[in-house]
Design a protein around this motif. Structure first.
Motif, PDB file in Angstrom:
ATOM      1  N   GLU A  32       1.152  -8.430  -6.847  1.00 31.97           N
ATOM      2  CA  GLU A  32       1.881  -7.291  -6.275  1.00 31.97           C
ATOM      3  C   GLU A  32       3.021  -7.769  -5.384  1.00 31.97           C
ATOM      4  O   GLU A  32       4.151  -7.249  -5.450  1.00 31.97           O
ATOM      5  CB  GLU A  32       0.913  -6.400  -5.491  1.00 31.97           C
ATOM      6  CG  GLU A  32      -0.052  -5.617  -6.374  1.00 31.97           C
ATOM      7  CD  GLU A  32      -1.115  -4.887  -5.566  1.00 31.97           C
ATOM      8  OE1 GLU A  32      -1.493  -3.772  -5.959  1.00 31.97           O
ATOM      9  OE2 GLU A  32      -1.571  -5.434  -4.528  1.00 31.97           O
ATOM     10  N   GLU A  82       2.099  -1.458 -11.552  1.00 32.89           N
ATOM     11  CA  GLU A  82       2.890  -0.387 -12.163  1.00 32.89           C
ATOM     12  C   GLU A  82       3.238   0.693 -11.132  1.00 32.89           C
ATOM     13  O   GLU A  82       4.394   1.134 -11.035  1.00 32.89           O
ATOM     14  CB  GLU A  82       2.125   0.233 -13.329  1.00 32.89           C
ATOM     15  CG  GLU A  82       2.887   1.331 -14.058  1.00 32.89           C
ATOM     16  CD  GLU A  82       2.097   1.939 -15.206  1.00 32.89           C
ATOM     17  OE1 GLU A  82       2.593   2.917 -15.803  1.00 32.89           O
ATOM     18  OE2 GLU A  82       0.992   1.435 -15.506  1.00 32.89           O
ATOM     19  N   ALA A  83       2.246   1.129 -10.352  1.00 34.51           N
ATOM     20  CA  ALA A  83       2.496   2.142  -9.329  1.00 34.51           C
ATOM     21  C   ALA A  83       3.410   1.593  -8.232  1.00 34.51           C
ATOM     22  O   ALA A  83       4.267   2.302  -7.697  1.00 34.51           O
ATOM     23  CB  ALA A  83       1.174   2.615  -8.733  1.00 34.51           C
ATOM     24  N   LYS A  90       6.904   1.745  -9.405  1.00 28.56           N
ATOM     25  CA  LYS A  90       7.358   3.132  -9.421  1.00 28.56           C
ATOM     26  C   LYS A  90       7.714   3.581  -8.004  1.00 28.56           C
ATOM     27  O   LYS A  90       8.749   4.216  -7.771  1.00 28.56           O
ATOM     28  CB  LYS A  90       6.267   4.031 -10.014  1.00 28.56           C
ATOM     29  CG  LYS A  90       6.678   5.495 -10.111  1.00 28.56           C
ATOM     30  CD  LYS A  90       5.549   6.338 -10.699  1.00 28.56           C
ATOM     31  CE  LYS A  90       5.939   7.812 -10.753  1.00 28.56           C
ATOM     32  NZ  LYS A  90       4.833   8.658 -11.259  1.00 28.56           N
ATOM     33  N   ARG A  99       0.825  -1.204   0.000  1.00 28.12           N
ATOM     34  CA  ARG A  99       0.000   0.000   0.000  1.00 28.12           C
ATOM     35  C   ARG A  99       0.867   1.264   0.000  1.00 28.12           C
ATOM     36  O   ARG A  99       0.651   2.188  -0.781  1.00 28.12           O
ATOM     37  CB  ARG A  99      -0.907   0.008   1.236  1.00 28.12           C
ATOM     38  CG  ARG A  99      -2.023  -1.009   1.212  1.00 28.12           C
ATOM     39  CD  ARG A  99      -2.608  -1.168   2.619  1.00 28.12           C
ATOM     40  NE  ARG A  99      -3.024   0.112   3.186  1.00 28.12           N
ATOM     41  CZ  ARG A  99      -4.209   0.666   2.985  1.00 28.12           C
ATOM     42  NH1 ARG A  99      -5.100   0.057   2.219  1.00 28.12           N
ATOM     43  NH2 ARG A  99      -4.508   1.819   3.545  1.00 28.12           N
ATOM     44  N   LYS A 113       2.700   1.865  -3.235  1.00 28.99           N
ATOM     45  CA  LYS A 113       1.798   2.388  -4.276  1.00 28.99           C
ATOM     46  C   LYS A 113       1.541   3.873  -4.066  1.00 28.99           C
ATOM     47  O   LYS A 113       1.447   4.639  -5.028  1.00 28.99           O
ATOM     48  CB  LYS A 113       0.483   1.594  -4.283  1.00 28.99           C
ATOM     49  CG  LYS A 113       0.630   0.186  -4.872  1.00 28.99           C
ATOM     50  CD  LYS A 113      -0.708  -0.469  -5.170  1.00 28.99           C
ATOM     51  CE  LYS A 113      -1.473  -0.855  -3.946  1.00 28.99           C
ATOM     52  NZ  LYS A 113      -2.664  -1.691  -4.275  1.00 28.99           N
ATOM     53  N   GLN A 166      -7.106  -0.969  -4.866  1.00 29.84           N
ATOM     54  CA  GLN A 166      -7.095  -1.487  -6.234  1.00 29.84           C
ATOM     55  C   GLN A 166      -5.702  -1.992  -6.605  1.00 29.84           C
ATOM     56  O   GLN A 166      -4.712  -1.322  -6.351  1.00 29.84           O
ATOM     57  CB  GLN A 166      -7.511  -0.381  -7.223  1.00 29.84           C
ATOM     58  CG  GLN A 166      -8.866   0.222  -6.940  1.00 29.84           C
ATOM     59  CD  GLN A 166      -9.979  -0.822  -6.971  1.00 29.84           C
ATOM     60  OE1 GLN A 166     -10.027  -1.684  -7.843  1.00 29.84           O
ATOM     61  NE2 GLN A 166     -10.876  -0.743  -5.980  1.00 29.84           N
ATOM     62  N   PRO A 167      -5.596  -3.183  -7.211  1.00 31.77           N
ATOM     63  CA  PRO A 167      -4.281  -3.693  -7.634  1.00 31.77           C
ATOM     64  C   PRO A 167      -3.621  -2.736  -8.622  1.00 31.77           C
ATOM     65  O   PRO A 167      -4.278  -2.195  -9.513  1.00 31.77           O
ATOM     66  CB  PRO A 167      -4.627  -5.032  -8.306  1.00 31.77           C
ATOM     67  CG  PRO A 167      -5.965  -5.418  -7.747  1.00 31.77           C
ATOM     68  CD  PRO A 167      -6.688  -4.135  -7.504  1.00 31.77           C
ATOM     69  N   ASN A 168      -2.317  -2.531  -8.434  1.00 34.54           N
ATOM     70  CA  ASN A 168      -1.618  -1.603  -9.323  1.00 34.54           C
ATOM     71  C   ASN A 168      -0.115  -1.894  -9.255  1.00 34.54           C
ATOM     72  O   ASN A 168       0.628  -1.246  -8.534  1.00 34.54           O
ATOM     73  CB  ASN A 168      -1.901  -0.147  -8.925  1.00 34.54           C
ATOM     74  CG  ASN A 168      -1.473   0.843  -9.990  1.00 34.54           C
ATOM     75  OD1 ASN A 168      -0.522   0.597 -10.736  1.00 34.54           O
ATOM     76  ND2 ASN A 168      -2.167   1.967 -10.059  1.00 34.54           N
ATOM     77  N   GLU A 227      -7.583   4.960  -3.289  1.00 30.87           N
ATOM     78  CA  GLU A 227      -7.501   4.020  -4.406  1.00 30.87           C
ATOM     79  C   GLU A 227      -6.505   2.894  -4.146  1.00 30.87           C
ATOM     80  O   GLU A 227      -6.222   2.086  -5.036  1.00 30.87           O
ATOM     81  CB  GLU A 227      -7.109   4.765  -5.690  1.00 30.87           C
ATOM     82  CG  GLU A 227      -8.140   5.810  -6.132  1.00 30.87           C
ATOM     83  CD  GLU A 227      -7.696   6.582  -7.359  1.00 30.87           C
ATOM     84  OE1 GLU A 227      -6.581   6.302  -7.864  1.00 30.87           O
ATOM     85  OE2 GLU A 227      -8.454   7.471  -7.810  1.00 30.87           O
ATOM     86  N   VAL A 285      -0.339   6.792  -6.196  1.00 28.14           N
ATOM     87  CA  VAL A 285      -1.740   6.395  -6.017  1.00 28.14           C
ATOM     88  C   VAL A 285      -2.345   7.131  -4.820  1.00 28.14           C
ATOM     89  O   VAL A 285      -1.720   7.233  -3.760  1.00 28.14           O
ATOM     90  CB  VAL A 285      -1.846   4.870  -5.809  1.00 28.14           C
ATOM     91  CG1 VAL A 285      -3.290   4.461  -5.529  1.00 28.14           C
ATOM     92  CG2 VAL A 285      -1.310   4.127  -7.031  1.00 28.14           C
TER      93      VAL A 285
END
Length: 553
Positions: free
Chosen positions: A386, A349-350, A353, A330, A333, A345-347, A342, A338
């Motif tokens: 993730e 890419e974030a 980063k 978390r 992200k 939500q799976p992410n 939000e 992010v």
């Protein structure tokens, strides 16, 4: 179930039974009720030599998403004992400022907590009050000396010793004392710091015994004369009076985890505006009683861990055998851009980063020559993809990342992590400090900024430059540096998340703390007296007719 409900429903053992787990006799503890105790100093009983393995738990830069450094520390202590390893944890005492403000307490969370949680987060054994009293007694003695003839020729405009309070109170940052007429004292500007940012707190945490405590208190610089000569507590002649107010506070506090692992909680300096580590006495005591001591340093590795390694280690005489960096999917992200609402939500890419923040801390800790491992503090919303992506990124940087599900499972959720740490502790660490005490003030700060923060330059205000020149004349330039900086960013800009590049750190002024044995460098707009948020945690706290507390977290 909320943290406080888990703690209140837990089975707690008499503290004498916890003491017996590490071979402490009844005459080596002073009980504060049935579940808390202070340890006598020095310990009187026979305590066989231990392995003295030291594990430092630190983290990425904190975010509103949460990292859980204390939770992982507690869970690791329980995991070590599940592996039949003789372990203790050493934590800092919570400050009422964050407890009543926004951050909350410092006792862990879920099924990885120290108890009695409510007592520890509130008045505990009174250490914070003793420190506040000692600090403010010195303030009263300074003002009385000036009022009663000022034999030391103290310039009231150059008194640098501040009063303190262990609560966030922005209204007290800048005050004027001595108003009201001739008999009320000499008017002068003053201000309050939060107790945990005080030099008195730092001294308590860095002193090795009562004699060292007294020596350090005597060296405190309280201000300057009209001819700009420093004035110390020793000059004022009140070292003994201040020291005796800390006669009980210097003794470490013994409590337990939910799984009944012995825990010493002692001292509580903030890592963003102080040195951020629990007391040397607490750490040394744990190392003398257990094979593995698991301790934590406040906020991110750029603050707490750097200060542990460059300020505490030389005084402790022992460097960590392993460093654990706590990160969450978390939080990474959020470092990757992010928004908080939000994060569920799976992410991937974030996440990757935001990994740049963790990556910087990994490199910073590895440069000290100590084995490093990443603890992924698990949240329910984390996806397998993730976690796998984070583990792969760490693997590419030569570090293992292991899931720690300690909030939900307690020590059982950190067994794999504990096993890895046991293995790493067997390696020969080759500790390399960041700087040498002989380095100039600018050289020390530049190394911190470039090698730990990732910045490119340091800018000093005119006041800071004049102070640096003065410190060289006084011989204070050979002291370690304690950076006071925002915890939210590697830079001194709280909004610059992730791993910013090519930034400049701005030093606005220094505060010499000779008793603690370091120079505080105030950066950016960092405050030594925080303020309460618009909706403080205190709004949701209560106590019922049966004395049951609610709203503390």
């Amino acid at each position: 179930m909320k943290d406080i409900e888990i703690a209140q429903n837990a089975q707690i053992k008499p503290i004498i039974e916890i003491a017996q787990k590490v071979n402490l006799d009844s005459d080596e503890i002073e009980q504060y009720g049935p579940y808390k105790a202070k340890l006598t100093l020095p310990l009187k009983g026979e305590h066989p030599k231990t392995k003295e393995k030291l594990i430092l738990v630190t983290a990425i830069n904190p975010t509103p998403a949460g990292e859980g450094k204390s939770t992982v520390t507690v869970g690791l202590g329980d995991a070590f004992n599940l592996l039949n390893k003789k372990a203790m944890i050493a934590l800092r005492e919570p400050s009422l400022g964050p407890v009543m403000g926004i951050k909350g307490g410092a006792t862990g969370g879920g099924y990885s907590q120290v108890i009695p949680m409510e007592d520890i987060n509130l008045h505990f054994t009174g250490d914070m009050h003793a420190l506040t009293a000692a600090n403010n007694t010195l303030s009263a003695l300074i003002d009385n000396h000036i009022f009663q003839g000022n034999a030391l020729n103290i310039d009231q405009r150059r008194v640098i010793w501040k009063r303190v309070l262990d609560i966030n109170d922005r209204a007290l940052r800048h005050v004027v004392v001595g108003l009201g007429g001739v008999m009320q004292g000499i008017p002068r500007e003053d201000g309050f710091d939060i107790t945990v940012a005080s030099e008195m707190m730092a001294i308590l945490c860095l002193a090795t015994d009562i004699n060292d405590l007294k020596e350090r208190i005597s060296k405190i610089v309280i201000g300057y004369t009209f001819t700009k000569e420093p004035v110390t507590v020793g000059d004022l002649g009140v070292t003994g009076a201040i020291s005796l107010l800390l006669k009980d506070a210097i003794k470490p506090n013994l409590v337990q985890t939910l799984a009944h692992t012995p825990a010493i909680i002692h001292g509580g300096p903030f890592a963003n505006i102080a040195h951020g580590c629990n007391s040397i006495i607490a750490t040394q005591t744990c190392m003398s009683l257990a094979d593995y001591t698991i301790t934590e340093a406040g906020f991110g590795a750029d603050l707490g861990a750097e200060k542990f390694l460059d300020i505490k280690v030389p005084a402790l005489g022992k460097s960590p055998d392993t460093v654990v960096i706590v990160a969450t999917v978390r939080a990474l992200k959020m470092h990757g851009g992010v928004a908080k609402d939000e994060l569920e939500q799976p992410n991937v890419e974030a996440l990757l980063k935001g990994y740049a923040n963790l990556q910087k801390h990994l490199g910073s800790m590895q440069r000290y020559g100590v084995p490093v491992v990443v603890a992924i503090n698990k949240f329910v919303s984390d996806t397998p993809e993730e976690i796998a992506a984070l583990q792969a990124a760490c693997q590419d940087d030569g570090v293992k990342a292991i899931v720690a599900d300690v909030w939900a499972q307690g020590g059982a959720g950190a067994l794999q992590l504990a096993e890895e740490i046991v293995s790493l502790c067997e390696n020969e660490a080759d500790f390399k400090p960041l700087y040498q005490v002989e380095d100039s003030i600018d050289e020390k700060i530049t190394k911190i900024v470039t090698e730990i923060y990732g910045g490119s330059d340091v800018e000093y205000s005119l006041k800071a430059k004049k102070q640096m020149a003065q410190f060289v004349e006084l011989g204070w330039d050979k002291l370690p540096i304690c950076m006071a900086k925002t915890q939210y960013s590697l830079s001194d800009n709280a909004k610059a998340l992730g791993a910013p590049k090519d930034f400049t750190i701005h030093i606005r002024e220094f505060v010499p703390k000779l008793g603690a044995g370091f120079l505080v460098a105030l950066t950016g707009n960092v405050l030594t007296m925080p303020g309460l948020p618009k909706k403080p945690a205190a709004d949701g706290m209560d106590i019922d007719a049966d004395g049951k507390l609610s709203g503390i977290y």
